[in-house]
Write an enzyme that holds these catalytic residues in place. Sequence first.
Site, short mmCIF file in Angstrom:
data_model
loop_
_atom_site.label_atom_id
_atom_site.label_comp_id
_atom_site.label_asym_id
_atom_site.label_seq_id
_atom_site.Cartn_x
_atom_site.Cartn_y
_atom_site.Cartn_z
N HIS A 115 1.08 -0.93 -0.33
CA HIS A 115 -0.05 -0.37 0.23
C HIS A 115 0.43 1.05 -0.08
CE1 HIS A 115 -3.47 -3.18 1.73
NE2 HIS A 115 -3.80 -2.74 1.57
N ASP B 22 -4.47 -5.85 -8.05
CA ASP B 22 -4.86 -5.68 -6.71
C ASP B 22 -4.95 -4.47 -6.65
OD1 ASP B 22 -4.85 -5.25 -3.96
OD2 ASP B 22 -3.10 -5.91 -3.11
#
Length: 488
Positions: free
Chosen positions: A184, A256
Site C-alpha cells: 500500500h 490488486d
Amino acid sequence: MPHDPTLERLANATLLVPFESLHAPRWILEGLADGISGVCLFHNNLESPEQITALNASLGEVTDHPLISLDEEGGDVTRIGQARGSGYPGNAALGRVDDTDLTRETFRALGLELADLGFNLDLAPSVDVNVADDNPVIGTRSFGSDAELVARHSAASVLGLQEAGVAACAKHFPGHGATSQDSHHTLPRVEADADLLRRRELLPFQAVIDAGVRSILTAHIEMPGLGGEGPATLTRALVNDLLRNEMGFEGVVVSDAMDMRGVSERIGIPEASVLAVAAGCDLLCLGRFVYADQVAEVRSALVRAVHEGRLTGERLEEAAERNARLRSWVGRSSAERTRSEATGAVGLNGARRAVRVDGELPPLERPYVVEVDAPAGVAVGDVPWGLGPWFRDTVRVSPETDDPSAILTAAADHDLIVVVRDAHRYPDAQAFVNGLLAARPKAVVVEMGLPIWRPDCGAYVSTYGAAHVNGLSAAEVLGSAAALETAD
C-alpha cells in the site's frame, strides 16, 4: 482523441470500481449500463444488512449480473463485520487447527452470508505463505508458514466459497508472504531463487487453480527470481507467461488496487492500468477512492493506448470475454442456489478450536484487562478488537505514551490480564508488557495476532486472530461470565 464507443465499452469491461456512498450514485448506474464489469464495496458503502441487500439489488437492476465484490476474508480483514469484528476466525486460526473440512465449511458459511447480501465475488482467500515474521500486511491473513499446509487450506477455502455461489479470488500472486514492507505504501521486493519460490510461493496458487478458482488477484511486489522487474501486476512474464501459460490458469486475473503506491505512485493510476492490462490483467480493481473523474481517466487511457498501438484491441477483447464468462458463472450460481441455512455456529467453533494456552491459568476472580493498542494496517482498517466486550474492568493503553506504573496501581487488587496484538512487531508494546510483568510475573498474556514473541508470564493464551469470535473464545477460556452467557 475521437469518440470510440466500441473501444470505450471494451475498456469499461476491464473495470471494477468503487463509489462514495451508501447508495449507488448516478455515475455508477450509468457506468454499469455502459459496460463496467462491476463494483468493489468498502466500509463507506456498508451500513446494515438491509441497506447492503437493497444497494446490491439496485446494482443488479441496471445490467445483467454485475460483479459485486468486497474484501471479506473473515478474521482480521472484514467488511461485513466492521461494526464489532468478524464472526469467522480467520486464516491463521484455521491453519492452526489444520482441519480442511472446517476450513471448507467456514468459507462456505461465509460465502452463503455474502450471497444472501447480494455479493457474488469475494476478493479472498489470501493464499500467501507467511514466512516473514515482520510482514506488515499479511500475518494472520495467511494460513501459515508451511507451503503445503497453506496449499491444502487455500484449496478448501476456494471450494467452500464457490459451493456457496460466490466466486473466489485467490491472492496475492505470486505471493506476498515473504515481504517486510506493505505494498500500500511502497514496492516490496522478494529476493529468493526460482526453485524456492516455486516450492513455496507458487504451491498454493497451483492448488487453487487445480481446485477451480474463478479468479486470482495480483500483488504489487517485485519477484525477480521468477522473471522480470517491477510490480508483478505489470509484468507479463509473471501474469501471462507464468500464471497463464505455465500454471494453466484460465480464469480472470484481477489486479490488486491500482491506487496503491506499490504500483502507481511513480506513473499514475491511468498509466499503471494500461500496463496492467497489457501484462495480462483482465479486471482492474481501482481502489477505494478512485471515483467518477478518475475512472473516466483510466477508461480514456486504455482507449488512447489502443489508438497509439501500445495496447491491442485483441487484449481488451480477451479481458472483456473472460470477465463476461465470470459474470455468467455468478449469474448461474445465483439462480441455482437456495437461501442459506443457519451457519452461525461455524465461526465460533473454529475460533474455539484454535485457542491455545501455554502454562496454567490461575483462578481469575477479579480480572483487570489491559489492552495494549497496536496500529491496524490499511487492509484491516478500523475494526474493534480485544476482550472489552466480556470484561467490565478493561482499559486500552498506548505503549508509547502511557505509564505501566499507573496501570499497576489501578490493577493492584485485581487479577491482571494483558492483551496484545502482534507484539513481536512492536518494541514499545514489548517494553510496556515487560514493565507490567516485572511487578506482576504471574499475569496472563493474551496474544491476538501471531504468537511469536512470548514473554515470561503466568500463562500465555494464543488466539491466532483478533476477530470477534477470536476474542469471545479467549474470554471463554479466561472464565468470563459474560462470554459464557453469550455463547449459550
